[in-house]
Scaffold this active site. Structure first.
Site, PDB file in Angstrom:
ATOM      1  N   SER A 127       4.314  10.330 -10.239  1.00 26.12           N
ATOM      2  CA  SER A 127       3.856  10.258  -8.852  1.00 26.12           C
ATOM      3  C   SER A 127       4.595  11.108  -7.837  1.00 26.12           C
ATOM      4  O   SER A 127       4.123  11.253  -6.718  1.00 26.12           O
ATOM      5  CB  SER A 127       3.863   8.817  -8.368  1.00 26.12           C
ATOM      6  N   SER A 137       0.875   9.505  -6.982  1.00 25.08           N
ATOM      7  CA  SER A 137       0.499   8.718  -5.840  1.00 25.08           C
ATOM      8  C   SER A 137       1.295   9.036  -4.567  1.00 25.08           C
ATOM      9  O   SER A 137       0.911   8.579  -3.493  1.00 25.08           O
ATOM     10  CB  SER A 137       0.663   7.238  -6.174  1.00 25.08           C
ATOM     11  N   LYS A 171       7.502   7.081   1.663  1.00 31.68           N
ATOM     12  CA  LYS A 171       6.264   6.553   1.063  1.00 31.68           C
ATOM     13  C   LYS A 171       6.093   5.082   1.448  1.00 31.68           C
ATOM     14  O   LYS A 171       7.082   4.331   1.459  1.00 31.68           O
ATOM     15  CB  LYS A 171       6.370   6.721  -0.455  1.00 31.68           C
TER      16      LYS A 171
END
Ligand code: GLN
Length: 484
Positions: free
Chosen positions: A174, A150, A75
């Site tokens: 997330s 996310s 990420k």
């Protein structure tokens, strides 16, 4: 081969070690999947070139280790030297960090090959990956739907087979929402289990760097590698899970008869009936096999979402104060003073949701309102934590991972409260600091439904072993051929 390792990265790594599978050729095929999917999905913000990628794969194979031969996506709020780190924000455009996050260092030392950096909601604030300054990621299972957020980029890449493992971060769900929406699995570890050194912070008291994969055994494998004490993060615990994945592979899933599960009525009632039905069906199967299932009432959980958002806003506002914007190419061009530069750059380079959170965070911390909001939220948090510690001492707490099926793109953007509502199942584990695993429970109307299991602090092994059982019972995991 045991069913719980079939098609897993764990098995790929084993076959590569045994010389049955050629690690470089297989990694090249994984890269091929990125080439064929990426235009439609846009899971990556930056991707290694093919030759560079094969170079790190070879280096990983030479180094050896449990992740040798495996492809790992990271990420973009987790720092990897040599890659940009935008955190999905224009504020960090052009930033080229000169160091690497501890979690990534551990992946590389274990032989893993980092393929690229994945898309996310700006500074990890969001639940759909639509709030990235670089455009949304699409759900490979259904291209007009979101992959969750996310950490949506990481989940989407896993779902189309562009990586074996991925790192995400989880502040309030997330990695678990993206797992639920893409038919993959993810673990939010116990607070302090994994180093956050090199994670661009959003809300420090809530978040953890978190492992993601298609199969539970792979989540365990990545967790084992990244967890443990780190002198560079004083919140890390001195606890290791050495040999975890091998042990799980050998011992297999939990015995149904040994499982005690609790299902909070409040949370099941908060889910859409289609989602609740899939989770209920799975629970009945387990019940039939001898698991003990108790319906419980935990009224305090109704306050989890407002308590979470109040605390997250406050911490976000403090964290984001560091971005004065003097270094970013996005900065305001003709400011006449430093103050003007800061104000104009922050106005221009932060997206609307990030700004909303800075305002709200400053508000809940301000004189006169602090007691009413921030302090009240921390008191609720304490009560939620006490209640969850009490509950997870006697059972694993089961809920849907998301209250709804994966939303369509744009569907949740009109009203922030609609976006925040997606986190109703997941924020409790972050407030309580306890581990939580999300994995596929089945499908409804062709779309994936995720289930969440929460356990006691440092109870990851028990949680993952139960996860292996849920995974096999649901039978909804992705059957990707080992050859990639
Ligand atoms: N959706 C939640 C939020 O926006 C959680 C995000 C996360 O876990 N990073 O705060």
């Amino acid at each position: 081969m045991e069913e719980w390792v079939e098609g897993s990265g764990f098995l790929v790594a084993r076959l590569v070690r045994e010389g049955v599978v050629d690690g470089v050729e297989r990694a090249a095929r994984v890269y091929g999947r990125v080439r064929s999917w990426e235009d439609r999905v846009r899971g990556f913000l930056s991707l290694r070139g093919f030759d560079g990628f094969l170079g790190v794969v070879r280096a990983g194979l030479e180094r050896g280790g449990p992740l040798s031969g495996l492809v790992v996506a990271v990420k973009d709020n987790i720092i990897v030297e040599g890659f940009p780190a935008t955190a999905g924000s224009r504020m960090l455009e052009g930033y080229r960090p000169g160091f690497t996050a501890t979690s990534v260092e551990r992946v590389v030392s274990a032989g893993g090959a980092v393929i690229g950096k994945t898309n996310l909601d700006e500074f990890a604030m969001g639940s759909t990956t639509e709030l990235s300054a670089y455009g949304p990621t699409r759900n490979p299972l259904c291209l007009d739907r979101v992959p969750g957020g996310s950490s949506g980029g990481s989940a989407a890449v896993l779902a189309y087979g562009g990586a074996d493992l991925a790192l995400g971060s989880d502040t309030g769900g997330s990695v678990r929402l993206p797992a639920a929406y893409t038919g993959t699995a993810a673990l939010k570890p116990t607070y302090g289990a994994v180093s956050r050194y090199g994670l661009i912070p959003y809300a420090n008291s809530l978040e953890q760097v978190s492992p993601m994969a298609r199969r539970v055994i792979d989540v365990a494998l990545l967790f084992e590698v990244i967890s443990g004490y780190d002198p560079r993060d004083s919140t890390t615990l001195n606890h290791r899970w050495e040999g975890l994945a091998e042990r799980l592979a050998r011992q297999g899933p939990a015995e149904p008869g040994s499982l005690k599960l609790c299902v909070p009525e409040e949370l099941l009632a908060a889910a859409d009936p289609t989602v609740a039905r899939v989770v209920e069906d799975l629970l009945s199967k387990l019940d039939w096999q001898g698991a003990s299932i108790e319906r419980v009432r935990v009224p305090i959980l109704r306050h989890a979402l407002p308590a979470y958002y109040t605390i997250a806003f406050a911490e976000a506002a403090s964290n984001l104060a560091r971005y004065d914007g003097s270094y970013t190419p996005c900065r305001a061009r003709d400011a006449r003073s430093w103050e003007e530069l800061v104000v104009e750059t922050r106005s221009k380079c932060f997206g609307p949701e990030v700004k909303r959170r800075i305002f709200m965070g400053a508000y809940v911390l301000s004189v006169g309102y602090r007691d009413m909001y921030y302090i009240a939220a921390t008191r609720l948090r304490r009560r939620i934590r006490d209640e969850m510690l009490r509950l997870t001492r006697k059972c694993l707490v089961v809920t849907p991972a998301s209250p709804v099926l994966p939303p369509r793109l744009g569907e949740r953007l009109s009203d922030p409260l609609k976006l925040y509502a997606l986190d109703v199942m997941t924020v409790t584990a972050n407030l309580a600091g306890i581990p939580a695993l999300a994995l596929p429970a089945g499908r409804a109307g062709g779309l994936p439904v995720g289930v969440q299991l929460m356990g006691a602090p440092l109870g990851e092994e028990h949680l993952l072993r139960a996860g292996l059982l849920f995974e096999l019972e649901a039978g909804a995991y992705m059957k990707v051929p080992v050859e990639g």
